[in-house]
Design a protein around this motif. Sequence first.
Motif, PDB file in Angstrom:
ATOM      1  N   ASP A 179       2.014  -2.149  15.867  1.00 49.48           N
ATOM      2  CA  ASP A 179       2.657  -3.010  14.779  1.00 49.48           C
ATOM      3  C   ASP A 179       2.026  -2.801  13.528  1.00 49.48           C
ATOM      4  O   ASP A 179       2.698  -2.354  12.620  1.00 49.48           O
ATOM      5  CB  ASP A 179       2.945  -4.337  15.175  1.00 49.48           C
ATOM      6  CG  ASP A 179       3.680  -4.656  16.270  1.00 49.48           C
ATOM      7  OD1 ASP A 179       4.554  -3.833  16.950  1.00 49.48           O
ATOM      8  OD2 ASP A 179       3.635  -6.046  16.884  1.00 49.48           O
ATOM      9  N   PHE A 180       0.717  -3.067  13.415  1.00 51.09           N
ATOM     10  CA  PHE A 180      -0.022  -2.858  12.125  1.00 51.09           C
ATOM     11  C   PHE A 180       0.019  -1.375  11.738  1.00 51.09           C
ATOM     12  O   PHE A 180       0.313  -1.204  10.533  1.00 51.09           O
ATOM     13  CB  PHE A 180      -1.317  -3.556  12.291  1.00 51.09           C
ATOM     14  CG  PHE A 180      -1.152  -5.277  11.996  1.00 51.09           C
ATOM     15  CD1 PHE A 180      -0.926  -5.591  10.731  1.00 51.09           C
ATOM     16  CD2 PHE A 180      -1.284  -5.837  13.120  1.00 51.09           C
ATOM     17  CE1 PHE A 180      -0.903  -7.111  10.618  1.00 51.09           C
ATOM     18  CE2 PHE A 180      -1.051  -7.197  13.042  1.00 51.09           C
ATOM     19  CZ  PHE A 180      -0.834  -7.771  11.780  1.00 51.09           C
ATOM     20  N   VAL A 181      -0.401  -0.651  12.657  1.00 43.63           N
ATOM     21  CA  VAL A 181      -0.611   0.752  12.218  1.00 43.63           C
ATOM     22  C   VAL A 181       0.953   1.417  11.795  1.00 43.63           C
ATOM     23  O   VAL A 181       1.005   2.340  10.640  1.00 43.63           O
ATOM     24  CB  VAL A 181      -1.104   1.811  13.501  1.00 43.63           C
ATOM     25  CG1 VAL A 181      -0.834   3.310  13.083  1.00 43.63           C
ATOM     26  CG2 VAL A 181      -2.443   1.471  13.717  1.00 43.63           C
ATOM     27  N   ARG A 182       2.051   1.183  12.484  1.00 43.70           N
ATOM     28  CA  ARG A 182       3.339   1.401  11.790  1.00 43.70           C
ATOM     29  C   ARG A 182       3.539   1.226  10.487  1.00 43.70           C
ATOM     30  O   ARG A 182       3.944   2.082   9.787  1.00 43.70           O
ATOM     31  CB  ARG A 182       4.299   0.973  12.769  1.00 43.70           C
ATOM     32  CG  ARG A 182       5.767   1.084  12.421  1.00 43.70           C
ATOM     33  CD  ARG A 182       6.775   0.316  13.174  1.00 43.70           C
ATOM     34  NE  ARG A 182       6.845   0.817  14.841  1.00 43.70           N
ATOM     35  CZ  ARG A 182       6.142   0.023  15.769  1.00 43.70           C
ATOM     36  NH1 ARG A 182       5.841  -1.142  15.453  1.00 43.70           N
ATOM     37  NH2 ARG A 182       6.398   0.207  16.975  1.00 43.70           N
ATOM     38  N   LEU A 183       3.163  -0.156  10.016  1.00 42.03           N
ATOM     39  CA  LEU A 183       3.126  -0.483   8.612  1.00 42.03           C
ATOM     40  C   LEU A 183       2.180   0.036   7.745  1.00 42.03           C
ATOM     41  O   LEU A 183       2.854   0.716   6.604  1.00 42.03           O
ATOM     42  CB  LEU A 183       2.924  -2.172   8.591  1.00 42.03           C
ATOM     43  CG  LEU A 183       3.906  -2.883   8.909  1.00 42.03           C
ATOM     44  CD1 LEU A 183       3.699  -4.323   9.279  1.00 42.03           C
ATOM     45  CD2 LEU A 183       5.250  -2.668   8.440  1.00 42.03           C
ATOM     46  N   LEU A 184       0.830   0.144   8.384  1.00 39.52           N
ATOM     47  CA  LEU A 184       0.048   1.017   7.257  1.00 39.52           C
ATOM     48  C   LEU A 184       0.389   2.410   7.228  1.00 39.52           C
ATOM     49  O   LEU A 184       0.047   3.224   6.186  1.00 39.52           O
ATOM     50  CB  LEU A 184      -1.580   0.992   7.889  1.00 39.52           C
ATOM     51  CG  LEU A 184      -1.864  -0.661   7.907  1.00 39.52           C
ATOM     52  CD1 LEU A 184      -3.030  -0.618   8.796  1.00 39.52           C
ATOM     53  CD2 LEU A 184      -2.046  -1.009   6.660  1.00 39.52           C
ATOM     54  N   SER A 185       1.163   3.027   8.019  1.00 41.31           N
ATOM     55  CA  SER A 185       1.533   4.554   8.140  1.00 41.31           C
ATOM     56  C   SER A 185       2.562   4.844   6.804  1.00 41.31           C
ATOM     57  O   SER A 185       2.568   5.916   6.714  1.00 41.31           O
ATOM     58  CB  SER A 185       2.071   5.132   9.299  1.00 41.31           C
ATOM     59  OG  SER A 185       3.264   4.589   9.481  1.00 41.31           O
ATOM     60  N   ASN A 186       3.037   3.785   6.245  1.00 38.19           N
ATOM     61  CA  ASN A 186       3.943   4.291   5.094  1.00 38.19           C
ATOM     62  C   ASN A 186       3.254   4.362   3.960  1.00 38.19           C
ATOM     63  O   ASN A 186       3.988   4.667   2.932  1.00 38.19           O
ATOM     64  CB  ASN A 186       5.005   3.138   5.270  1.00 38.19           C
ATOM     65  CG  ASN A 186       6.016   2.927   6.114  1.00 38.19           C
ATOM     66  OD1 ASN A 186       7.040   3.735   6.264  1.00 38.19           O
ATOM     67  ND2 ASN A 186       5.848   2.142   7.353  1.00 38.19           N
TER      68      ASN A 186
END
Length: 296
Positions: free
Chosen positions: A53-60
């Motif tokens: 969940d958090f990596v998905r957001l940080l990847s942007n």
Amino acid sequence: MSLRLPSGLPAIEILKRENIFVGDGQQEEETVNRRLRIVLLNLMPLKVITETDFVRLLSNSPLQLEISFMKLKSHVSKHTAAEHMERFYHDFEKLSKEKFDGMIVTGAPVEGMPFEEVDYWTELQEIFNWARENVGSTLYICWAAQAGLYHFYGVPKFPLEKKMFGIFPTVSLKPELPLFRGFDDVFRMPQSRHTEIRRGDIERVDDLEVIAESEESGVSVVRSRSRREFFITGHLEYAPDTLDTEYHRDLGKRDDVEVPKYYYREDDPSKGPLVTWRAHANLLFTNWLSWVVDIE
């Protein structure tokens, strides 16, 4: 964008299937500016889901990021394989000797307990104190937001009559802040909690300021005026199906389970979730990372 993760982390393959590019430690090092180092203290029981969940957001973010995962020495996860924890996570004692630009502390399923009765409370306080003095900026999420506000400022939490559960319209009270750059007048924040913090208790602390709020779910984001800390009461990181999973998990097992508000199409669980928070979630985390760079 380049996001570097520990080699073999399950989130890498999950996100690649979503057409999100992430790298790992075995890839050839690129010629880039210094990477922004972020550490995630994951207090949730299902580590892989929360990591993703958090990596998905940080990847942007267009920035170069390197993500590390911190675990507690005083608490052993019962819901994640020991091999996973050993391979991808490091104790605070080791990571405290390294430099990090930002830190994220997740929620935890212990909100019904007094803080002092949580078995890892003493270690968590040590980590909070270290982060305040050694990390550029820290995001405290859900229970961690309550824990941080209690530890640093004595702000209490209170039980709710029924679970705050749904995707609630929220308003930024300080739209000029870099954290809210590009936000609409109203954004939606997932909430899933049985306790709350109250505006009156925050207003009694000179160093604290409520910067986002919901008429229905209450205080949403608090910042420390003198520190680089943000306390977020909800879960902008949630995947589309998270509340649906929680709803069906608890249905029939608890007497306070209601259909999450503003979540399902036409409020009908059979019609599936309507995702209304993802764009602002991506924007908030991207804004936070850009701000971390600017303050250095």
